[in-house]
Motif scaffolding. Structure first.
Motif, PDB file in Angstrom:
ATOM      1  N   HIS A   1       0.716  -1.180   0.137  1.00 40.14           N
ATOM      2  CA  HIS A   1       0.069  -0.047  -0.169  1.00 40.14           C
ATOM      3  C   HIS A   1       1.139   1.135   0.124  1.00 40.14           C
ATOM      4  O   HIS A   1       2.000   1.151   0.452  1.00 40.14           O
ATOM      5  CB  HIS A   1      -0.986  -0.031   1.173  1.00 40.14           C
ATOM      6  CG  HIS A   1      -0.252  -0.261   2.578  1.00 40.14           C
ATOM      7  ND1 HIS A   1       0.315   1.286   3.099  1.00 40.14           N
ATOM      8  CD2 HIS A   1       0.148  -0.966   3.436  1.00 40.14           C
ATOM      9  CE1 HIS A   1       0.818   0.761   4.385  1.00 40.14           C
ATOM     10  NE2 HIS A   1       0.772  -0.622   4.591  1.00 40.14           N
ATOM     11  N   ASP A   2       0.263   2.556  -0.334  1.00 43.28           N
ATOM     12  CA  ASP A   2       0.910   3.765  -0.542  1.00 43.28           C
ATOM     13  C   ASP A   2       2.336   3.641  -1.292  1.00 43.28           C
ATOM     14  O   ASP A   2       3.495   4.264  -0.934  1.00 43.28           O
ATOM     15  CB  ASP A   2       1.193   4.135   1.027  1.00 43.28           C
ATOM     16  CG  ASP A   2      -0.023   4.274   1.798  1.00 43.28           C
ATOM     17  OD1 ASP A   2      -1.166   4.958   1.269  1.00 43.28           O
ATOM     18  OD2 ASP A   2       0.165   4.291   2.884  1.00 43.28           O
ATOM     19  N   LEU A   3       2.235   2.978  -2.306  1.00 44.77           N
ATOM     20  CA  LEU A   3       3.463   2.755  -3.270  1.00 44.77           C
ATOM     21  C   LEU A   3       4.003   4.096  -3.677  1.00 44.77           C
ATOM     22  O   LEU A   3       5.146   4.325  -3.632  1.00 44.77           O
ATOM     23  CB  LEU A   3       3.359   2.096  -4.472  1.00 44.77           C
ATOM     24  CG  LEU A   3       4.376   1.648  -5.221  1.00 44.77           C
ATOM     25  CD1 LEU A   3       5.341   0.672  -4.767  1.00 44.77           C
ATOM     26  CD2 LEU A   3       4.034   0.779  -6.539  1.00 44.77           C
ATOM     27  N   GLY A   4       3.237   5.086  -4.169  1.00 47.71           N
ATOM     28  CA  GLY A   4       3.829   6.236  -4.141  1.00 47.71           C
ATOM     29  C   GLY A   4       4.527   6.849  -3.162  1.00 47.71           C
ATOM     30  O   GLY A   4       5.695   7.624  -3.487  1.00 47.71           O
ATOM     31  N   LEU A   5       4.105   6.783  -1.840  1.00 45.79           N
ATOM     32  CA  LEU A   5       4.407   7.705  -0.797  1.00 45.79           C
ATOM     33  C   LEU A   5       5.887   6.694  -0.665  1.00 45.79           C
ATOM     34  O   LEU A   5       7.078   7.358  -0.225  1.00 45.79           O
ATOM     35  CB  LEU A   5       3.956   7.400   0.348  1.00 45.79           C
ATOM     36  CG  LEU A   5       4.511   7.973   1.615  1.00 45.79           C
ATOM     37  CD1 LEU A   5       5.053   9.448   1.557  1.00 45.79           C
ATOM     38  CD2 LEU A   5       3.414   7.736   2.724  1.00 45.79           C
TER      39      LEU A   5
ATOM     40  N   VAL B   1       7.857   5.239  -2.841  1.00 44.89           N
ATOM     41  CA  VAL B   1       8.915   5.620  -3.807  1.00 44.89           C
ATOM     42  C   VAL B   1       9.533   7.005  -3.716  1.00 44.89           C
ATOM     43  O   VAL B   1      10.683   7.117  -3.656  1.00 44.89           O
ATOM     44  CB  VAL B   1       8.348   5.557  -5.291  1.00 44.89           C
ATOM     45  CG1 VAL B   1       9.386   6.405  -6.425  1.00 44.89           C
ATOM     46  CG2 VAL B   1       7.949   4.029  -5.565  1.00 44.89           C
ATOM     47  N   PHE B   2       8.604   7.903  -3.125  1.00 43.66           N
ATOM     48  CA  PHE B   2       9.255   9.429  -2.871  1.00 43.66           C
ATOM     49  C   PHE B   2       9.908   9.316  -1.848  1.00 43.66           C
ATOM     50  O   PHE B   2      11.124  10.067  -1.862  1.00 43.66           O
ATOM     51  CB  PHE B   2       7.818  10.202  -2.723  1.00 43.66           C
ATOM     52  CG  PHE B   2       8.275  11.589  -2.337  1.00 43.66           C
ATOM     53  CD1 PHE B   2       8.792  12.435  -3.165  1.00 43.66           C
ATOM     54  CD2 PHE B   2       8.036  11.990  -0.977  1.00 43.66           C
ATOM     55  CE1 PHE B   2       9.043  13.747  -2.797  1.00 43.66           C
ATOM     56  CE2 PHE B   2       8.362  13.240  -0.546  1.00 43.66           C
ATOM     57  CZ  PHE B   2       8.884  14.266  -1.591  1.00 43.66           C
ATOM     58  N   SER B   3       9.677   8.536  -0.740  1.00 46.25           N
ATOM     59  CA  SER B   3      10.548   8.550   0.619  1.00 46.25           C
ATOM     60  C   SER B   3      11.591   7.941   0.426  1.00 46.25           C
ATOM     61  O   SER B   3      12.700   8.205   0.874  1.00 46.25           O
ATOM     62  CB  SER B   3       9.754   7.648   1.490  1.00 46.25           C
ATOM     63  OG  SER B   3       8.387   8.475   2.092  1.00 46.25           O
TER      64      SER B   3
ATOM     65  N   THR C   1      15.913   2.859  -7.502  1.00 47.74           N
ATOM     66  CA  THR C   1      15.661   4.369  -7.232  1.00 47.74           C
ATOM     67  C   THR C   1      17.083   4.862  -6.729  1.00 47.74           C
ATOM     68  O   THR C   1      17.461   6.020  -6.916  1.00 47.74           O
ATOM     69  CB  THR C   1      14.458   4.709  -6.329  1.00 47.74           C
ATOM     70  OG1 THR C   1      14.635   4.156  -5.022  1.00 47.74           O
ATOM     71  CG2 THR C   1      13.127   4.207  -7.144  1.00 47.74           C
TER      72      THR C   1
END
Length: 212
Positions: free
Chosen positions: A5-9, A11-13, A162
């Motif tokens: 869950h919260d994959l976007g968060l 990646v950003f973190s 990343t």
């Protein structure tokens, strides 16, 4: 997929974490300064490969042992610290004028294997990286998921990709800066030796750091 869950968060973190200067970034920058962008890219690939050790260990539960056992953590920490000091001494003692001549691409190619191996062990022998994987990645996995191990592997691979991309950006930037500031042998020698000294300091700091 896999209870992530919260994959976007995530990646950003992860990108923010990977952009923060540390032993990996210092190693990539030093290799770029002394061997050009190609040397930095090889170093980044070695570091990225080292991440697979932490991914595999965490996925099968070995990293949890480092978190639970002070002795295991101390052993890995001291091995990692010793390797950082060794890498720093190597940078200081092995730099030769021929490494910073106009034939930088040939120099980088000739030393590619050594740069790659050093990058691998710089990351793989750092217990702080192992504990980061254990503390950070599970926050984005559903505790009720039956595929936690696969979720960990998937997120670990994303974090590695990343991180490798960020390190390659550092490699390119450091190579451009080194070429723009000065192409003199002495400047590159001082840069490499300076980062080598930082590696030694990081190794000493890691060796005497509190396990908590």
């Amino acid at each position: 997929m896999f209870g992530i869950h919260d994959l976007g968060l995530f990646v950003f973190s992860g990108i923010l974490f990977n952009l923060a200067p540390g032993p990996d970034v210092l190693y990539v920058v030093s290799r770029s300064a002394g061997h050009g962008a190609r040397g930095g890219v090889v170093a980044a690939l070695g570091i990225g490969t080292g991440c697979f050790v932490h991914i595999a260990a965490a996925a099968i539960g070995l990293t949890a042992l480092l978190a639970a056992s002070a002795t295991a953590f101390t052993v890995v920490k001291l091995v990692g610290a010793a390797y950082l000091v060794y890498s720093g001494l190597t940078m200081i003692l092995s730099f030769r004028k021929k490494d910073a001549t106009a034939s930088a691409p040939r120099t980088a190619a000739a030393n590619g294997r050594g740069i790659y191996v050093q990058g691998f062990f710089t990351n793989a022998l750092n217990p702080k990286v192992a504990l980061f994987f254990l503390a950070f990645v599970p926050q984005f996995i559903d505790q009720a998921s039956p595929d936690k191990a696969w979720a960990f592997v998937c997120l670990g691979l994303i974090l590695t990709c990343t991180g490798t991309a960020c390190n390659m950006l550092y490699a390119w930037g450091a190579a451009r800066m080194a070429a723009g500031v000065s192409r003199a042998v002495r400047a590159r020698a001082l840069c490499t030796k300076g980062v080598g000294a930082l590696f030694i300091l990081l190794g000493v700091r890691l060796a005497f750091a509190d396990n908590s």
